[in-house]
Design an enzyme around this catalytic site. Structure first.
Site, short mmCIF file in Angstrom:
data_model
loop_
_atom_site.label_atom_id
_atom_site.label_comp_id
_atom_site.label_asym_id
_atom_site.label_seq_id
_atom_site.Cartn_x
_atom_site.Cartn_y
_atom_site.Cartn_z
N ASN A 21 -4.93 -6.83 -15.86
CA ASN A 21 -4.33 -7.31 -14.61
C ASN A 21 -4.67 -8.79 -14.39
O ASN A 21 -3.79 -9.63 -14.21
CB ASN A 21 -4.84 -6.49 -13.42
CG ASN A 21 -4.50 -5.01 -13.55
OD1 ASN A 21 -3.78 -4.61 -14.45
ND2 ASN A 21 -5.01 -4.21 -12.65
N ASP A 22 -5.97 -9.09 -14.41
CA ASP A 22 -6.37 -10.48 -14.21
C ASP A 22 -6.05 -11.34 -15.43
O ASP A 22 -5.70 -12.51 -15.30
CB ASP A 22 -7.87 -10.57 -13.90
CG ASP A 22 -8.15 -10.46 -12.40
OD1 ASP A 22 -7.28 -10.88 -11.61
OD2 ASP A 22 -9.21 -9.96 -12.02
N ARG A 53 -0.92 -12.30 -8.81
CA ARG A 53 -0.41 -10.92 -8.81
C ARG A 53 -0.30 -10.32 -7.42
O ARG A 53 0.23 -9.22 -7.26
CB ARG A 53 -1.25 -10.03 -9.73
CG ARG A 53 -2.72 -9.88 -9.37
CD ARG A 53 -3.44 -9.21 -10.52
NE ARG A 53 -4.87 -9.03 -10.29
CZ ARG A 53 -5.43 -7.90 -9.95
NH1 ARG A 53 -4.70 -6.82 -9.77
NH2 ARG A 53 -6.74 -7.81 -9.81
N ARG A 96 -18.46 -0.96 -13.85
CA ARG A 96 -18.31 -2.40 -13.65
C ARG A 96 -19.20 -2.82 -12.48
O ARG A 96 -19.13 -2.23 -11.40
CB ARG A 96 -16.86 -2.76 -13.35
CG ARG A 96 -16.64 -4.26 -13.10
CD ARG A 96 -15.17 -4.59 -12.90
NE ARG A 96 -14.63 -4.07 -11.65
CZ ARG A 96 -13.34 -4.08 -11.31
NH1 ARG A 96 -12.45 -4.59 -12.16
NH2 ARG A 96 -12.93 -3.61 -10.16
N CYS A 124 -8.71 -1.62 -19.87
CA CYS A 124 -8.85 -0.85 -18.62
C CYS A 124 -7.91 -1.32 -17.52
O CYS A 124 -8.00 -0.85 -16.39
CB CYS A 124 -10.29 -0.88 -18.12
SG CYS A 124 -10.86 -2.51 -17.60
N GLU A 150 -11.20 -10.84 -19.15
CA GLU A 150 -10.08 -10.93 -18.21
C GLU A 150 -9.71 -12.37 -17.87
O GLU A 150 -8.94 -12.60 -16.94
CB GLU A 150 -10.39 -10.13 -16.94
CG GLU A 150 -11.73 -10.43 -16.32
CD GLU A 150 -12.12 -9.44 -15.23
OE1 GLU A 150 -11.24 -8.82 -14.63
OE2 GLU A 150 -13.34 -9.30 -14.98
N HIS A 158 0.82 -1.21 0.00
CA HIS A 158 0.00 0.00 0.00
C HIS A 158 0.86 1.26 0.00
O HIS A 158 0.53 2.26 -0.64
CB HIS A 158 -0.92 0.01 1.23
CG HIS A 158 -2.00 -1.02 1.18
ND1 HIS A 158 -2.89 -1.12 0.15
CD2 HIS A 158 -2.33 -2.01 2.05
CE1 HIS A 158 -3.73 -2.11 0.38
NE2 HIS A 158 -3.41 -2.68 1.53
#
Length: 546
Positions: A452-453, A463, A330, A500, A429, A188
């Site tokens: 990402n996925d 990830r 989404r 995206c 994805e 984070h």
């Protein structure tokens, strides 16, 4: 001159004096106490103050870094309310007759060890969150004020590690950069540094106490720090820093200009958001619209299921503020690394492959309908498109659309207005979705590729697992081929295709995506102008030199 190497968080240059950020060592007594009721009262008072503190940190992070980053402090506040954690502390006070400090430290260490021993990387990472909230309570109990640790002059902070709460508390006008001995590029704190454009170096093992007060340069481009740099090197890096600043100023001149290549192809460059707090960044960075509105943050910000009216107001506010820009929403992607207690989701050995997103929505129909009704009602107040996440089969998409049609029929019967022509699309994805993209396209108005996925599932790499960073290749040929296959399938059926995920902001791939025929790129708002600059320099009529 001394040179230290590590892992860079941001391509940038920070120049200034080093400041060692070292917490004061505080002694915790293990002696027995007579008045346990007083110690429980002290703990409860400190816990209440810690919850207020996390709420204040949430608001501060929201203003400085956006919804995605701020959400960690909402999670911290919920952890401070966790019955298991609170009961464990009280049991140590009452059962062992220990002071509140001892109980908090012991229970925190024990709970952190439980998380650290788990197989799931996301849950392992929660170990640091437990330590952070336990420390927050301890600081309050002991009257420790860490605000003075930063100093009063601009500096590059040096620490063993930094918790998200410590980074957010800092005066950003005095924070030139930071260096830590530990840390992960997916933590984070690292994400926070990137979002606030702070050059940082993590995993720098050569940190020394005698660095305090010395002049240094954090070179994010070369992942190193120069302590007491030579005059020539300092001059050279100051010049590089000035060049970066000039580039940022030039980017501002791109506001109001189109995302059009030299040969005349125009694409949309959108921003990703988590809620109303990110709308300002969309406007300030001149994004054409929103390519990903992560609605799960509406759920993460609530302590119980958000009602239809509550969601309607949240979505309506975003739509109205950005009209006439398109906002692609989404539907709820709860599960995997995003959970809320009130949904009572079971622990899973492999949550990334588990009960999440559309799988929850299709098996909890009332939950799904509440969101869809709210979204449809909000669609009357702007330019909305809806997309479904984690689709792996044609049946899932058809079932989701059937629930949406059911909500449409209900709202018509109730006389409530909504956009009858609202676009409906799906996330691509998973490899399964890529391979059946032609069939899915017949049921959609658009595709949005979640890289990402898609990368995670294509390359079989979690990830969330920091140990796998050396193996993670976002430019993997298989991922790029999957993207091209999806774009081609969409275009064969006359629908637009966007990206995206994180790759949307990867300027090394912008030309590649344009040559693939992508219609839209969506990214963090701060990347919109840099990507626009790249697009306007490309000539697709000429062969690529890559």
């Amino acid at each position: 001159m001394q040179v230290g190497t590590g892992r860079s968080i941001l391509n940038g240059i920070a120049i200034g004096k080093l400041k060692i950020y070292k917490k004061k060592d505080t002694v915790i007594s293990a002696a027995e106490v007579a008045d346990t009721a007083a110690e429980v009262a002290r703990f409860e008072d400190a816990r209440a103050k810690a919850i207020d503190q996390q709420t204040a940190l949430y608001e501060k992070a929201l203003a400085e870094a956006g919804e995605d980053i701020a959400e960690v402090f909402n999670i911290h506040a919920m952890m401070l309310d966790d019955d298991d954690f609170v009961d464990a502390i009280k049991e140590i006070i009452n059962g062992q007759h220990k002071c509140a400090e001892y109980a908090v430290k012991t229970a925190g260490d024990n709970q952190a060890a439980v998380f650290a021993a788990m197989d799931d990387p996301y849950l392992q990472a929660r170990s640091a969150d437990v330590i952070d909230i336990a420390q927050a309570i301890l600081d309050i109990l002991q009257g420790v004020d860490n605000a003075t640790l930063q100093g009063t002059e601009p500096s590059i902070l040096v620490a063993e590690d930094l918790a998200p709460s410590e980074t957010v508390r800092m005066d950003k006008s005095l924070l030139l950069g930071f260096i830590t001995r530990e840390g992960s590029s997916n933590s984070h704190t690292a994400i926070l540094a990137r979002s606030m454009n702070i050059p940082a170096l993590i995993q720098c093992k050569v940190i020394q106490d005698d660095w305090d007060g010395k002049m240094a340069v954090v070179d994010g481009y070369n992942a190193c720090v120069y302590v007491d740099p030579t005059p020539d090197l300092l001059k050279s890096l100051k010049k590089r820093q000035q060049e970066d600043q000039k580039k940022q100023a030039l980017l501002q001149e791109l506001k109001g200009k189109s995302n059009t290549t030299l040969d005349g192809k125009t694409i949309n460059v959108f921003a990703n958001i988590g809620g109303m707090s990110d709308v300002g960044a969309v406007q300030q960075n001149d994004a054409d619209g929103v390519g990903l509105f992560r609605t799960e943050f509406v759920y993460l910000n609530c302590k119980d299921f958000p009602t239809e009216d509550y969601q309607f107001e949240a979505y309506k506010q975003v739509l109205e503020s950005l009209a006439p820009r398109k906002v692609v929403v989404r539907t709820c992607d709860i599960g995997a690394d995003k959970t809320v207690d009130y949904m009572k989701l079971d622990h899973e050995e492999n949550p990334a492959l588990g009960y999440r997103a559309i799988r929850i929505c299709l098996t909890r129909k009332d939950f799904f309908k509440t969101q869809l009704r709210a979204l449809l009602r909000a669609s009357a107040y702007g330019n909305m498109s809806i997309m479904f996440p984690m689709i792996t089969s044609l049946r899932e998409l058809q079932d989701a659309k059937a629930v949406l049609d059911e909500c449409r029929a209900e709202l018509r019967a109730e006389g409530k207005k909504f956009d009858e022509k609202l676009e409906v699309g799906t996330m691509i994805e998973t490899p399964a979705a890529v391979l059946i993209a032609d069939e899915l396209a017949e049921e959609c108005d658009f595709f949005s590729i979640g890289t990402n996925d898609l990368t995670q599932y294509t390359c079989a790499l979690d990830r969330q697992n920091a140990k796998l960073e050396p193996f993670f290749n976002p430019h993997h040929p298989a991922v790029l081929r999957a993207i091209k296959m999806t774009i081609d399938a969409g275009h064969r059926h006359g629908i637009w295709v966007g990206i995206c995920g994180e790759l949307g902001a990867d300027t090394a791939l912008t030309e590649t995506f344009l040559r693939m025929g992508v219609d839209e790129l969506s990214m963090n708002a701060k990347s919109v102008l840099p990507v626009r600059k790249i697009i306007r320099s490309i000539d697709l009529s000429k062969p690529s030199d890559k």
